[in-house]
Write a protein that holds these residues in place. Structure first.
Motif, PDB file in Angstrom:
ATOM      1  N   ALA A 156       0.822  -1.211   0.000  1.00 51.10           N
ATOM      2  CA  ALA A 156       0.000   0.000   0.000  1.00 51.10           C
ATOM      3  C   ALA A 156       0.851   1.254   0.000  1.00 51.10           C
ATOM      4  O   ALA A 156       0.492   2.264  -0.618  1.00 51.10           O
ATOM      5  N   GLU A 157       1.994   1.212   0.677  1.00 53.75           N
ATOM      6  CA  GLU A 157       2.867   2.386   0.701  1.00 53.75           C
ATOM      7  C   GLU A 157       3.309   2.769  -0.705  1.00 53.75           C
ATOM      8  O   GLU A 157       3.487   3.952  -1.012  1.00 53.75           O
ATOM      9  N   SER A 158       3.485   1.779  -1.572  1.00 51.53           N
ATOM     10  CA  SER A 158       3.869   2.061  -2.956  1.00 51.53           C
ATOM     11  C   SER A 158       2.681   2.410  -3.830  1.00 51.53           C
ATOM     12  O   SER A 158       2.781   3.235  -4.744  1.00 51.53           O
ATOM     13  N   ILE A 159       1.537   1.780  -3.544  1.00 54.35           N
ATOM     14  CA  ILE A 159       0.395   1.901  -4.447  1.00 54.35           C
ATOM     15  C   ILE A 159      -0.446   3.145  -4.195  1.00 54.35           C
ATOM     16  O   ILE A 159      -0.957   3.764  -5.129  1.00 54.35           O
ATOM     17  N   LEU A 160      -0.583   3.553  -2.939  1.00 51.54           N
ATOM     18  CA  LEU A 160      -1.485   4.655  -2.618  1.00 51.54           C
ATOM     19  C   LEU A 160      -1.158   5.955  -3.346  1.00 51.54           C
ATOM     20  O   LEU A 160      -2.076   6.658  -3.792  1.00 51.54           O
ATOM     21  N   PRO A 161       0.133   6.329  -3.512  1.00 51.98           N
ATOM     22  CA  PRO A 161       0.393   7.548  -4.296  1.00 51.98           C
ATOM     23  C   PRO A 161      -0.098   7.445  -5.733  1.00 51.98           C
ATOM     24  O   PRO A 161      -0.531   8.432  -6.326  1.00 51.98           O
TER      25      PRO A 161
END
Length: 218
Positions: A156-161
């Motif tokens: 999620a840390e990579s995908i949310l942006p």
């Protein structure tokens, strides 16, 4: 409250837990998973805690969080909850559902999750029946409860942006598909970098693809 919202918005990725801070939410475990599996995201944990030992543990985790964990042990007025949700990239709704809490799998309907969905904010929660039903077709990423949220938080840390970029992009199909393609490439690389576990312990899926990357309903 504005200062808390600004603290969330100042980070590229931020997550929030709002509500009564109780043992059945297994907060120490979700915070440990967050600090272990993310590198730059911020996490706000806000709400009253009536268990002194839990409050002390959470305070210790805040001190050890390198400035990425913020603890706010006061009740958040209902009219301000959506302000925090809209400032965050995702809302975490952790719950324990083992042994004597197994009934949560069928009856749990978290108000935090429904409020987050109404705010258009992604929800990250355990894959329990009631949560899966309420988030069907919405932006919600569910993780296998026995496995824990760690791998999904890392992804999620990579995908949310990228989800934020998709939301703000013009309604141009080709551009949206490029963003979606990039998102799935990031998912692949994130999961490929995660150490594998024995097959018997390995979850079939990290999260539920059917619940990922849906634009919020308007």
């Amino acid at each position: 409250m504005r200062e808390l919202a600004d603290w969330l918005q100042d980070a590229e990725v931020s997550m929030v837990i709002v509500g009564n801070l109780t043992p059945y939410k297994d907060l120490p475990a979700i915070i440990d998973a967050f600090t272990t599996h993310t590198r730059r995201a911020r996490l706000l944990v806000a709400g009253p805690c009536r268990t002194p030992s839990l409050a002390e543990h959470l305070a210790a985790q805040e001190r050890a969080g390198g400035g990425r964990i913020r603890l706010h042990l006061d009740r958040i007025p209902p009219e301000h909850v959506r302000t925090l949700y809209r400032a965050a990239s995702a809302v975490l709704c952790p719950y324990r559902a083992e042994s004597e809490r197994a009934f949560f799998r069928h009856v749990l309907y978290p108000a935090s999750g429904s409020t987050a969905l109404a705010s258009g904010t992604a929800v990250i929660a355990p894959d329990l029946s009631a949560i899966a039903e309420m988030t069907q077709g919405r932006r919600a990423w569910l993780y296998p409860a026995p496995t824990g949220a760690g791998p999904l938080l890392a992804a999620a840390e990579s995908i949310l942006p990228l989800c934020a970029a998709l939301d703000s992009a013009p309604a141009d199909a080709s551009r949206q598909w490029r963003v979606i393609t990039t998102t799935y490439e990031r998912i692949f690389h994130q999961l490929a970098a995660t150490p594998s576990t024995p097959r018997a312990e390995q979850p079939a899926v990290v999260g539920r693809p059917a619940h990922r990357l849906h634009r919020p309903a308007h």
